[in-house]
Write a protein that holds these residues in place. Structure first.
Motif, PDB file in Angstrom:
ATOM      1  N   GLN A 185      40.486 -13.149  15.166  1.00 11.07           N
ATOM      2  CA  GLN A 185      39.878 -11.905  14.734  1.00 11.07           C
ATOM      3  C   GLN A 185      39.180 -12.169  13.401  1.00 11.07           C
ATOM      4  OE1 GLN A 185      42.632  -8.622  14.604  1.00 11.07           O
ATOM      5  NE2 GLN A 185      43.407  -9.004  16.675  1.00 11.07           N
ATOM      6  N   GLY A 186      38.345 -11.221  13.000  1.00 13.75           N
ATOM      7  CA  GLY A 186      37.670 -11.421  11.727  1.00 13.75           C
ATOM      8  C   GLY A 186      36.835 -10.229  11.330  1.00 13.75           C
ATOM      9  N   ILE A 187      36.100 -10.421  10.250  1.00 16.44           N
ATOM     10  CA  ILE A 187      35.262  -9.378   9.669  1.00 16.44           C
ATOM     11  C   ILE A 187      33.855  -9.944   9.504  1.00 16.44           C
ATOM     12  CG2 ILE A 187      34.912  -7.911   7.637  1.00 16.44           C
ATOM     13  CD1 ILE A 187      37.953  -8.048   7.203  1.00 16.44           C
ATOM     14  N   ILE A 188      32.855  -9.187   9.980  1.00 18.83           N
ATOM     15  CA  ILE A 188      31.472  -9.636   9.863  1.00 18.83           C
ATOM     16  C   ILE A 188      30.606  -8.501   9.340  1.00 18.83           C
ATOM     17  CG2 ILE A 188      31.679 -11.376  11.675  1.00 18.83           C
ATOM     18  CD1 ILE A 188      30.313  -9.430  13.587  1.00 18.83           C
ATOM     19  N   ASP A 189      29.477  -8.856   8.790  1.00 17.02           N
ATOM     20  CA  ASP A 189      28.505  -7.873   8.330  1.00 17.02           C
ATOM     21  C   ASP A 189      28.097  -6.975   9.499  1.00 17.02           C
ATOM     22  OD1 ASP A 189      25.538  -7.014   7.706  1.00 17.02           O
ATOM     23  OD2 ASP A 189      26.405  -7.615   5.800  1.00 17.02           O
ATOM     24  N   ASP A 190      27.841  -5.695   9.207  1.00 13.75           N
ATOM     25  CA  ASP A 190      27.592  -4.746  10.294  1.00 13.75           C
ATOM     26  C   ASP A 190      26.138  -4.680  10.760  1.00 13.75           C
ATOM     27  OD1 ASP A 190      26.392  -3.450   8.199  1.00 13.75           O
ATOM     28  OD2 ASP A 190      27.483  -1.562   8.422  1.00 13.75           O
ATOM     29  N   SER A 191      25.282  -5.528  10.241  1.00 15.86           N
ATOM     30  CA  SER A 191      23.876  -5.462  10.629  1.00 15.86           C
ATOM     31  C   SER A 191      23.534  -6.485  11.712  1.00 15.86           C
ATOM     32  CB  SER A 191      22.976  -5.706   9.411  1.00 15.86           C
ATOM     33  OG  SER A 191      23.210  -6.988   8.864  1.00 15.86           O
ATOM     34  N   LYS A 192      22.746  -6.060  12.684  1.00 14.57           N
ATOM     35  CA  LYS A 192      22.210  -6.930  13.738  1.00 14.57           C
ATOM     36  C   LYS A 192      23.301  -7.684  14.504  1.00 14.57           C
ATOM     37  CE  LYS A 192      17.886  -7.562  11.195  1.00 14.57           C
ATOM     38  NZ  LYS A 192      16.961  -8.538  10.557  1.00 14.57           N
ATOM     39  N   ILE A 193      24.335  -6.961  14.924  1.00 19.73           N
ATOM     40  CA  ILE A 193      25.422  -7.599  15.655  1.00 19.73           C
ATOM     41  C   ILE A 193      25.528  -7.103  17.094  1.00 19.73           C
ATOM     42  CG2 ILE A 193      26.827  -8.115  13.627  1.00 19.73           C
ATOM     43  CD1 ILE A 193      28.392  -5.563  14.158  1.00 19.73           C
TER      44      ILE A 193
END
Length: 263
Positions: free
Chosen positions: A138-146
């Motif tokens: 699991q993880g955390i990513i930027d919320d743009s263009k996903i």
């Protein structure tokens, strides 16, 4: 406007400081909060020391949960400070689930981070990644263009991995890493020896990480493990935090008694 040249002189974090300067100027102009990309939380805290004397701005470091190793910096005007709970609520990131059967083919945080990079995410858009046993990560990513990642299937080596984008509160947040004092005795004060002791990783693996640019000394990527370290030096390893040398003392047998703190 912030004077770019003045803040960049002698800095070990020129790229990160330049990004923060750019968003600070945008915040000053537009009266709204802007966020940087993800960087090591340690680096975020270090570069903010360069901004301590700037009275027009306030900053907030957050990575999706309190003990995150990767964080973004929020910048806002000193006369337009948002509520901290609102900053957290509006944190520009999403959770990511990477599900697969790794019972017979173990995968590391670095493997999953590489999977995301190989499929279009640059490093600054990837926050913390943590494995969930043999079922993936699991993880955390930027919320743009996903949008292109959601519900897609990729392969990590020969294992099929399904990606799902979720809200942050759907994640199983890992237990935070607390500060830890480490006392060790080494034959030298070489970077590879101290990093190996501090991160509890074999010297061979430390050298591999040096070769791939994953290890930094005082904010700068190094290419040699033979560098001698001194008190106050900080060694950062991607996804593993950093260790700082608190004390060095030569023993009667001409070995080095070393005191470290790992964060």
């Amino acid at each position: 406007m912030i004077d770019l040249k003045e803040l960049l002189i002698n800095s070990n974090y020129k790229k990160e400081i330049e990004e923060l300067i750019n968003i600070s100027n945008l915040s000053l102009k537009h009266w709204v909060t802007y966020w940087t990309g993800f960087n090591s939380t340690f680096v975020c805290e270090e570069i903010l020391k360069e901004f301590e004397n700037l009275n027009d701005f306030k900053f907030f470091v957050f990575g999706g949960y309190p003990s995150a190793q990767k964080s973004k910096i929020a910048c806002f005007r000193e006369d337009n400070v948002p509520d901290e709970n609102e900053l957290i609520k509006n944190f520009p990131a999403k959770g990511i689930l990477m599900k697969g059967n790794f019972l017979f083919d173990n995968a590391t945080q670095d493997d999953f981070r590489s999977l995301l990079r190989d499929n279009g995410l640059i490093e600054e858009r990837i926050g913390d990644i943590w494995t969930t046993g043999d079922r993936g990560a699991q993880g955390i990513i930027d919320d743009s263009k996903i949008e292109d990642l959601n519900e897609k299937v990729f392969f990590l080596r020969d294992v099929k991995v399904k990606i799902q984008i979720v809200d942050l509160d759907s994640l199983q947040i890992p237990v935070g890493r607390s500060q830890k004092l480490i006392n060790t005795v080494e034959a030298s004060t070489r970077l590879d020896a101290i990093a190996s002791a501090g991160f509890r990783i074999s010297r061979t693996k430390i050298l591999e990480r040096i070769e791939t640019g994953m290890l930094k000394l005082n904010g700068k990527t190094v290419k040699k493990g033979t560098i001698s370290l001194k008190v106050g030096d900080k060694v950062q390893l991607d996804n593993k935090g950093f260790v700082e040398i608190l004390d060095l003392e030569m023993t009667k047998r001409e070995r080095w008694k070393i005191k470290l703190i790992r964060k």
